[in-house]
Design an enzyme around this catalytic site. Structure first.
Site, PDB file in Angstrom:
ATOM      1  N   LYS A 106       0.868  -1.188   0.000  1.00  0.00           N
ATOM      2  CA  LYS A 106       0.000   0.000   0.000  1.00  0.00           C
ATOM      3  C   LYS A 106       0.891   1.219   0.000  1.00  0.00           C
ATOM      4  O   LYS A 106       1.995   1.191   0.562  1.00  0.00           O
ATOM      5  CB  LYS A 106      -0.886   0.011   1.248  1.00  0.00           C
ATOM      6  CG  LYS A 106      -2.175   0.763   1.084  1.00  0.00           C
ATOM      7  CD  LYS A 106      -3.144  -0.027   0.224  1.00  0.00           C
ATOM      8  CE  LYS A 106      -4.574   0.321   0.344  1.00  0.00           C
ATOM      9  NZ  LYS A 106      -5.462  -0.710  -0.188  1.00  0.00           N
ATOM     10  N   TYR A 219     -21.722   6.110  -0.620  1.00  0.00           N
ATOM     11  CA  TYR A 219     -22.155   6.131  -2.022  1.00  0.00           C
ATOM     12  C   TYR A 219     -21.024   6.601  -2.921  1.00  0.00           C
ATOM     13  O   TYR A 219     -21.198   7.382  -3.841  1.00  0.00           O
ATOM     14  CB  TYR A 219     -23.413   7.007  -2.175  1.00  0.00           C
ATOM     15  CG  TYR A 219     -24.400   6.453  -3.167  1.00  0.00           C
ATOM     16  CD1 TYR A 219     -24.966   5.194  -2.993  1.00  0.00           C
ATOM     17  CD2 TYR A 219     -24.781   7.181  -4.293  1.00  0.00           C
ATOM     18  CE1 TYR A 219     -25.863   4.669  -3.908  1.00  0.00           C
ATOM     19  CE2 TYR A 219     -25.687   6.665  -5.213  1.00  0.00           C
ATOM     20  CZ  TYR A 219     -26.219   5.402  -5.007  1.00  0.00           C
ATOM     21  OH  TYR A 219     -27.128   4.875  -5.915  1.00  0.00           O
ATOM     22  N   GLY A 220     -19.805   6.120  -2.626  1.00  0.00           N
ATOM     23  CA  GLY A 220     -18.675   6.337  -3.530  1.00  0.00           C
ATOM     24  C   GLY A 220     -18.733   5.273  -4.612  1.00  0.00           C
ATOM     25  O   GLY A 220     -19.788   4.681  -4.874  1.00  0.00           O
ATOM     26  N   ASN A 221     -17.592   5.002  -5.228  1.00  0.00           N
ATOM     27  CA  ASN A 221     -17.544   4.018  -6.313  1.00  0.00           C
ATOM     28  C   ASN A 221     -18.129   2.661  -5.882  1.00  0.00           C
ATOM     29  O   ASN A 221     -19.003   2.111  -6.540  1.00  0.00           O
ATOM     30  CB  ASN A 221     -16.083   3.881  -6.782  1.00  0.00           C
ATOM     31  CG  ASN A 221     -15.934   2.866  -7.898  1.00  0.00           C
ATOM     32  OD1 ASN A 221     -15.965   1.671  -7.660  1.00  0.00           O
ATOM     33  ND2 ASN A 221     -15.797   3.328  -9.127  1.00  0.00           N
TER      34      ASN A 221
HETATM   35  N1  GLU Z   1      -7.048  -0.323  -3.775  1.00  0.00           N
HETATM   36  C1  GLU Z   1      -7.687  -1.577  -4.063  1.00  0.00           C
HETATM   37  C2  GLU Z   1      -7.667  -2.475  -2.848  1.00  0.00           C
HETATM   38  O1  GLU Z   1      -7.399  -2.030  -1.776  1.00  0.00           O
HETATM   39  C3  GLU Z   1      -7.099  -2.239  -5.265  1.00  0.00           C
HETATM   40  C4  GLU Z   1      -5.649  -2.535  -5.171  1.00  0.00           C
HETATM   41  C5  GLU Z   1      -5.082  -2.982  -6.495  1.00  0.00           C
HETATM   42  O2  GLU Z   1      -5.839  -3.052  -7.451  1.00  0.00           O
HETATM   43  O3  GLU Z   1      -3.890  -3.246  -6.524  1.00  0.00           O
HETATM   44  O4  GLU Z   1      -8.000  -3.635  -2.910  1.00  0.00           O
END
Ligand code: GLU
Length: 416
Positions: A106, A219-221
């Protein structure tokens, strides 16, 4: 009163509990409880007023035993290394539960996107990727969008990284626009994957989703697509939705697209014609069949879990249910689909995007949906099986499955 546990400490506690039931030794637990690599960068960005500001960015690579690390990039004013460690850890278990050949990571930048001009946002995006370029690569660590980042931000990062490498490197990031090698089906992938797990869960507990009532917090994506897909795929009735300003309720059902149009016009779902107001707390306590917390961490705690009436809790957000609340819900027979399974559709389609980038061959949307369905439905049933075999919650079962898979990889590699 003991101090409240931080997000990362909570995640570490969950892992420790799972380690006890699996009789992991201390050194293995120490390896799994901490990231293998962290980078903290400070980079300059020229602002529109002619001044230069320094921005702080991070990339946490949690565990790469099973393959390249994968995880989103957050642009958030209150970003902390603690949150990123927790989320990188969850990415590791998410990828392992889904049986993707990937580890977890992350990243994030401390910034308020609402206060940046478009040109400043572009320079922050380029500055960040330049600063972390040494530790990422298409077969090493692949970022993606996350909170307050989007395909345009990904596109700037790809362009910057490609310039540094002297060649196009579209595979360095997923969740990018289709014209730069993005996958079809990525936009609604998180919600779609979540709805596939809800469909499987309904089969397991004997709930007919046609006409079933659904409430969506956020109500986001994810929240919007969850509402839309529950109606489209199953014929369920969306009786309530909310955003950070409050919620709306209509027992006859809401039209998710009309609600989105209202939100786009007014900035909130609140005030949608024909609906009555409901608070963000009340929305989770409605007498409905399915609730989908899609916004906040710690939305369901020991304090309010007793008032939850839903049969299925679909965790589209990260960390919406505290561990004790989840245990209590489990004992009451409420079926919780844990975050690292329920919201794994996003990273799964990201993985499909990586595959398509490596092959320079692209699938159509129907193919992506079919592959996602197969992958997430199998993962769901794997977790149900372990949960029944060990008589543990779905989250504990997910941890056991994921940790076993990561440990197998580490054992083969001679790390433990
Ligand atoms: N941000 C998304 C998650 O937390 C997708 C991460 C990604 O596609 O690498 O699962």
């Amino acid at each position: 009163m003991p101090a409240e546990r931080s997000f990362f400490e909570t995640v570490q506690d969950e892992l420790k509990e799972c380690a006890e039931s699996m009789q992991l030794n201390d050194s293995v637990l120490a390896l799994l409880s901490n990231p293998v690599r962290e980078l903290h960068v400070i980079f300059p960005v020229a602002m529109d007023d002619g001044k230069t500001e320094m921005f702080h960015g991070y990339r946490v690579q949690y565990n790469d035993a099973r393959g390249p690390t994968k995880g989103g990039t957050r642009f958030h004013p209150a970003e902390t290394i603690d949150t990123l460690r927790a989320l990188a850890s969850l990415m590791t278990w998410k990828c392992a539960v889904m049986d993707l050949p990937l580890g977890g990571a992350k990243g994030g930048v401390i910034c308020d996107t609402k206060k940046l001009s478009r040109a400043e946002l572009e320079r922050v995006s380029r500055g960040y990727i330049r600063a972390i370029a040494q530790i990422i690569a298409p077969d090493k660590d692949v970022p993606a969008p996350d909170m307050y980042t989007n395909p345009q931000v990904m596109a700037w990062m790809i362009d910057e990284y490609s310039r540094m490498q002297g060649k196009n490197q579209f595979g360095i990031i997923t969740g990018k626009p289709h014209d730069l090698g993005g996958s079809h089906g990525r936009t609604d992938a998180t919600a779609r994957g979540g709805m596939y797990t809800v469909r499987e869960a309904a089969g397991v507990i004997g709930l007919d989703l046609k006409g079933a009532t659904v409430a969506v917090q956020g109500y986001g994506n994810s929240g919007y697509y969850a509402a839309r897909l529950a109606k489209e795929l199953f014929g369920s009735k969306i009786v309530a939705v909310s955003d950070s300003r409050g919620g709306i309720y209509n027992e006859k059902g809401l039209d998710p697209e009309a609600v989105l149009a209202h939100k786009e016009e007014t900035g909130t779902v609140v005030g949608f014609p024909g609906a009555s107001p409901v608070s963000n707390d009340e929305i989770l306590e409605l007498d409905v069949d399915v609730i989908a917390p899609s916004a906040l961490e710690k939305a369901i705690t020991s304090e309010n879990q007793g008032r939850i009436k839903a049969k299925i809790v679909a965790e589209l957000a990260n960390g919406p249910t505290t561990p004790n609340a989840e245990k209590a819900l489990h004992e009451r027979g409420v079926h919780v689909i844990p975050d690292f399974l329920c919201n794994a559709g996003g990273v799964t389609v990201s993985y499909f995007e990586m595959v398509q980038n490596f092959y320079l061959h692209y699938w159509d949307e129907a193919e992506v949906h079919e592959k996602l369905d197969k992958k997430i439905s199998k993962a769901y049933h794997d977790v149900v099986r372990v949960s029944r075999e060990r008589n543990v919650t779905m989250r504990q079962a997910g941890y056991v499955l994921a940790v076993e898979r990561v440990m197998d990889a580490m054992r083969y590699r001679g790390w433990i």
